[in-house]
Design a protein around this motif. Structure first.
Motif, PDB file in Angstrom:
ATOM      1  N   LEU A  38      58.128 -27.390  18.628  1.00  0.00           N
ATOM      2  CA  LEU A  38      57.432 -28.679  18.720  1.00  0.00           C
ATOM      3  C   LEU A  38      55.918 -28.469  18.824  1.00  0.00           C
ATOM      4  O   LEU A  38      55.133 -29.134  18.141  1.00  0.00           O
ATOM      5  N   SER A  39      55.511 -27.522  19.667  1.00  0.00           N
ATOM      6  CA  SER A  39      54.084 -27.285  19.866  1.00  0.00           C
ATOM      7  C   SER A  39      53.423 -26.801  18.583  1.00  0.00           C
ATOM      8  O   SER A  39      52.313 -27.228  18.246  1.00  0.00           O
ATOM      9  N   LEU A  40      54.113 -25.924  17.865  1.00  0.00           N
ATOM     10  CA  LEU A  40      53.577 -25.436  16.593  1.00  0.00           C
ATOM     11  C   LEU A  40      53.385 -26.601  15.610  1.00  0.00           C
ATOM     12  O   LEU A  40      52.333 -26.730  14.975  1.00  0.00           O
ATOM     13  N   PHE A  41      54.408 -27.435  15.496  1.00  0.00           N
ATOM     14  CA  PHE A  41      54.320 -28.590  14.594  1.00  0.00           C
ATOM     15  C   PHE A  41      53.169 -29.507  15.018  1.00  0.00           C
ATOM     16  O   PHE A  41      52.416 -30.019  14.185  1.00  0.00           O
ATOM     17  N   ALA A  42      53.054 -29.706  16.335  1.00  0.00           N
ATOM     18  CA  ALA A  42      52.024 -30.618  16.846  1.00  0.00           C
ATOM     19  C   ALA A  42      50.627 -30.093  16.523  1.00  0.00           C
ATOM     20  O   ALA A  42      49.741 -30.850  16.112  1.00  0.00           O
TER      21      ALA A  42
ATOM     22  N   THR B 257      54.641 -29.136  28.187  1.00  0.00           N
ATOM     23  CA  THR B 257      54.115 -30.489  28.391  1.00  0.00           C
ATOM     24  C   THR B 257      52.631 -30.436  28.749  1.00  0.00           C
ATOM     25  O   THR B 257      51.825 -31.197  28.203  1.00  0.00           O
ATOM     26  N   ASN B 258      52.279 -29.519  29.641  1.00  0.00           N
ATOM     27  CA  ASN B 258      50.872 -29.342  30.003  1.00  0.00           C
ATOM     28  C   ASN B 258      50.026 -28.987  28.801  1.00  0.00           C
ATOM     29  O   ASN B 258      48.941 -29.521  28.604  1.00  0.00           O
ATOM     30  N   TYR B 259      50.543 -28.051  28.026  1.00  0.00           N
ATOM     31  CA  TYR B 259      49.814 -27.593  26.842  1.00  0.00           C
ATOM     32  C   TYR B 259      49.547 -28.768  25.890  1.00  0.00           C
ATOM     33  O   TYR B 259      48.429 -28.967  25.417  1.00  0.00           O
ATOM     34  N   LEU B 260      50.588 -29.540  25.640  1.00  0.00           N
ATOM     35  CA  LEU B 260      50.460 -30.653  24.692  1.00  0.00           C
ATOM     36  C   LEU B 260      49.493 -31.724  25.219  1.00  0.00           C
ATOM     37  O   LEU B 260      48.694 -32.278  24.474  1.00  0.00           O
TER      38      LEU B 260
ATOM     39  N   ARG C  80      51.634 -14.317  18.249  1.00  0.00           N
ATOM     40  CA  ARG C  80      50.499 -15.229  18.405  1.00  0.00           C
ATOM     41  C   ARG C  80      51.020 -16.636  18.726  1.00  0.00           C
ATOM     42  O   ARG C  80      50.493 -17.329  19.596  1.00  0.00           O
ATOM     43  N   TRP C  81      52.047 -17.041  18.035  1.00  0.00           N
ATOM     44  CA  TRP C  81      52.666 -18.358  18.246  1.00  0.00           C
ATOM     45  C   TRP C  81      53.199 -18.448  19.674  1.00  0.00           C
ATOM     46  O   TRP C  81      52.954 -19.422  20.391  1.00  0.00           O
ATOM     47  N   ASN C  82      53.906 -17.388  20.089  1.00  0.00           N
ATOM     48  CA  ASN C  82      54.503 -17.403  21.422  1.00  0.00           C
ATOM     49  C   ASN C  82      53.457 -17.469  22.529  1.00  0.00           C
ATOM     50  O   ASN C  82      53.739 -17.897  23.645  1.00  0.00           O
TER      51      ASN C  82
ATOM     52  N   TYR D 274      51.356 -20.848  24.921  1.00  0.00           N
ATOM     53  CA  TYR D 274      51.400 -21.026  26.382  1.00  0.00           C
ATOM     54  C   TYR D 274      52.523 -20.138  26.897  1.00  0.00           C
ATOM     55  O   TYR D 274      53.348 -19.661  26.103  1.00  0.00           O
ATOM     56  N   HIS D 275      52.556 -19.920  28.192  1.00  0.00           N
ATOM     57  CA  HIS D 275      53.615 -19.098  28.775  1.00  0.00           C
ATOM     58  C   HIS D 275      54.599 -20.000  29.504  1.00  0.00           C
ATOM     59  O   HIS D 275      54.202 -20.765  30.382  1.00  0.00           O
ATOM     60  N   ASP D 276      55.854 -19.889  29.149  1.00  0.00           N
ATOM     61  CA  ASP D 276      56.876 -20.701  29.813  1.00  0.00           C
ATOM     62  C   ASP D 276      56.879 -20.458  31.315  1.00  0.00           C
ATOM     63  O   ASP D 276      56.761 -19.312  31.753  1.00  0.00           O
ATOM     64  N   LEU D 277      57.048 -21.526  32.065  1.00  0.00           N
ATOM     65  CA  LEU D 277      57.287 -21.353  33.497  1.00  0.00           C
ATOM     66  C   LEU D 277      58.720 -20.871  33.674  1.00  0.00           C
ATOM     67  O   LEU D 277      59.620 -21.336  32.963  1.00  0.00           O
ATOM     68  N   PRO D 278      58.960 -19.962  34.621  1.00  0.00           N
ATOM     69  CA  PRO D 278      60.342 -19.552  34.881  1.00  0.00           C
ATOM     70  C   PRO D 278      61.192 -20.776  35.259  1.00  0.00           C
ATOM     71  O   PRO D 278      60.710 -21.659  35.973  1.00  0.00           O
ATOM     72  N   SER D 279      62.416 -20.818  34.758  1.00  0.00           N
ATOM     73  CA  SER D 279      63.265 -21.980  35.044  1.00  0.00           C
ATOM     74  C   SER D 279      64.699 -21.537  35.270  1.00  0.00           C
ATOM     75  O   SER D 279      65.079 -20.414  34.911  1.00  0.00           O
ATOM     76  N   ARG D 280      65.468 -22.391  35.860  1.00  0.00           N
ATOM     77  CA  ARG D 280      66.893 -22.123  36.065  1.00  0.00           C
ATOM     78  C   ARG D 280      67.681 -23.413  35.900  1.00  0.00           C
ATOM     79  O   ARG D 280      67.294 -24.453  36.417  1.00  0.00           O
ATOM     80  N   GLN D 281      68.775 -23.307  35.144  1.00  0.00           N
ATOM     81  CA  GLN D 281      69.677 -24.457  34.994  1.00  0.00           C
ATOM     82  C   GLN D 281      71.007 -24.110  35.622  1.00  0.00           C
ATOM     83  O   GLN D 281      71.535 -23.027  35.380  1.00  0.00           O
TER      84      GLN D 281
END
Ligand code: NG1
Ligand code: ZN
Length: 549
Positions: free
Chosen positions: A311-315, A352-355, A460-462, A465-472
């Motif tokens: 999504l971020s790349l497209f945006a 979300t922050n990045y966008l 470069r794409w990755n 921004y850096h993902d925040l660590p998450s857990r589901q």
């Protein structure tokens, strides 16, 4: 008129198994394939009624997506190519669960009256049927066909083995009156892809350190073979497809976008030998897409590039094109506020922050493509993605018309200003991307051409921004409907006190964010937590899971 004897007769061949109750969830009906034929037959009837009501072509897709090979499922594509209108879902549930042929007939009769379904309309019902590669698909497709044809005059066309997005695309195209065969699909994608390639700024296509090869995991499903057809038409991309059919392994078993995104490991057939190469993974019916690159360690961990980053790349790309257009006076009507980003609460907070930092308007909706899609349609350009890799870009009709006028100006003389090229690029994107539903094949092509346009490697794409660590986590509870949420599922309103307890827990963590919601597809409550370290995200998720239990 309804021919009652026809329905009674055919439905007696598809009796509902004892004790089975099914429901049209977020993604249609999905069950073990052995109990599904009566459901699929009834969905055939429903699709025929929907076609009469809308006087349009309707689609029925037989697939269980990323689920195991012994499962199957069925869903309906509405005239626009999108999901079945939500106000018909309760009727789908009732039909599917009617206990006997008589009861089924009664439900249909009442519904036909209530919805004033025209049997004397100009068009007879017409249904396109498609299925993925599951072995149960053929018999289930036949059940759907018998359901459709139990409505007098209704025509069912078997479109064969397709990806889910292909079937949705065909329904949309048919209802727009444009060519709608599978070949037309491939041609539209490859033509618009080539158009975007031709518009790449000179000097950009050969970037240092950029590995040109893409290796795609086809989840042993339908997507791999279709990608190979597309690849032959393109002959510019270097694509290798692995896990491309049932000869190579079991559908979705240790392979596919769902596995890669959830487990954050390389799929079967990929290993440290692939370190550094750009890789992608489709799900079993090719409506989800994630990218990844394998790290050099021996147990093949990966850098995941998920739906949020696609999504971020497209945006970024679309925003750049809009900025070229914005320099022209007459774009005033289409300023950047008409570009909308739509995510769910599962989007990584860093995305979300990045966008938002890019100055984009980010909207949250509840989980489920139908909500994202609906919101995206509010904008001239609406981009939506779920973190799991399902998403697309919607363009409004008025914006497309405006772009067409601009690009005609280009062909009629004035030679390629940046604004005109940007208009052409956006038009090509609107044709390349599947506007009916998220489509991994058109997604791959768009990602590939944007990376070439930017001169970016996957790394470069990755780094956007850096993902925040998450857990589901999933929590089994006695009754998941006892948890009720609001604000796009970010706040619990019932049971009382739970949200306050979650807030108190979350406040203990740096960059903490946490929410719980009842799943729409499984009998569980899901817990999602984010924090500045993996350990913190895990602890937060575990503590909140205990609060839910
Ligand atoms: P539920 O079970 O409602 O969380 C899951 C996915 C959705 C969507 C649907 C349909 C997560 C957290 N949820 O919904 O994104 O893909 O299945 O398949 O991934
Ligand atoms: Zn899928």
């Amino acid at each position: 008129e309804l021919q009652k004897s026809l329905i009674l007769e055919s439905s007696s061949r598809f009796l509902i198994p004892q004790g089975v109750k099914v429901s049209y969830g977020t993604a249609g009906f999905r069950e073990d394939a052995s109990i599904l034929s009566s459901t699929v037959y009834r969905v055939g009837i429903l699709a025929a009624l929907r076609s009469l009501k809308t006087q349009s072509v309707i689609g029925v897709m037989i697939t269980a997506s990323h689920n195991k090979v012994s499962d199957n499922g069925v869903k309906i594509a509405d005239p626009s190519g999108g999901m079945l209108s939500q106000d018909w879902e309760p009727f789908a549930d009732e039909l599917a669960n009617a206990a006997s042929p008589q009861q089924l007939l009664q439900l249909i009769t009442e519904f036909v009256e209530k919805e004033r379904i025209p049997f004397d309309g100009v068009r007879p019902a017409e249904i396109l049927l498609g299925r993925d590669t599951r072995p149960s698909g053929e018999a289930l497709l036949e059940a759907a066909r018998q359901g459709v044809t139990s409505i007098v005059g209704a025509v069912a066309s078997d479109m064969g083995i397709l990806t889910t997005p292909q079937l949705h695309w065909m329904v949309r195209a048919r209802n727009k009156g444009i060519k709608a065969s599978e070949q037309d699909y491939f041609e539209q994608l490859s033509n618009s892809f080539r158009c975007l390639m031709d518009l790449i700024p000179t000097g950009q296509s050969k970037c240092d350190g950029m590995n040109d090869k893409l290796v795609v995991d086809g989840a042993n499903g339908v997507g791999g073979a279709k990608l190979q057809i597309l690849h032959k038409l393109l002959n510019v991309l270097d694509i290798e497809v692995r896990n491309s059919s049932q000869d190579e392994g079991v559908l979705n078993d240790g392979v596919g976008a769902d596995y890669v995104q959830k487990e954050k490991v390389a799929p079967r057939g990929f290993g440290s030998k692939d370190a550094g190469i750009r890789c992608a993974s489709l799900d079993g019916d090719a409506d989800r897409l994630v990218y990844f690159s394998v790290l050099p360690e021996s147990n093949a961990p990966i850098d995941l590039v998920d739906g949020d980053k696609i999504l971020s790349l497209f945006a970024v790309f679309i925003r750049e094109q809009l900025s070229f257009l914005n320099e022209k006076e007459d774009i005033k009507n289409f300023d950047k506020s008409r570009l909308g980003i739509i995510q769910t609460a599962y989007a990584n907070g860093a995305s979300t922050n990045y966008l938002k930092h890019l100055g984009l308007e980010v909207n949250l909706t509840p989980t489920g493509v139908k909500y994202l899609h609906e919101k995206a349609a509010d904008f001239d350009i609406g981009i939506y993605f779920e973190a799991n890799g399902h998403g697309t870009i919607l363009f409004s009709e008025t914006f497309i018309e405006w772009l067409e006028v601009r690009s005609n100006k280009l062909s009629s003389g004035s030679k390629g200003s940046e604004a005109e090229k940007a208009a052409l690029r956006l038009l090509a994107v609107s044709k390349l991307i599947n506007q009916a539903v998220g489509d991994a094949l058109s997604g791959v092509l768009l990602v590939e051409v944007i990376l070439k346009h930017m001169g970016w490697s996957i790394h470069r794409w990755n780094e956007l921004y850096h993902d925040l660590p998450s857990r589901q986590l999933k929590v089994k509870v006695a009754d998941r409907t006892s948890v009720v949420t609001a604000n796009a599922e970010t706040v619990v309103v019932r049971p009382p006190g739970l949200q306050e307890a979650i807030n108190a827990e979350t406040a203990k963590y740096t960059q903490g964010r946490c929410f719980v919601r009842p799943s729409g597809t499984e009998d569980v409550v899901r817990v999602y937590a984010e924090a500045s370290t993996q350990e913190a995200a895990d602890t937060l998720a575990n503590c909140v899971a205990k609060l839910v239990d």
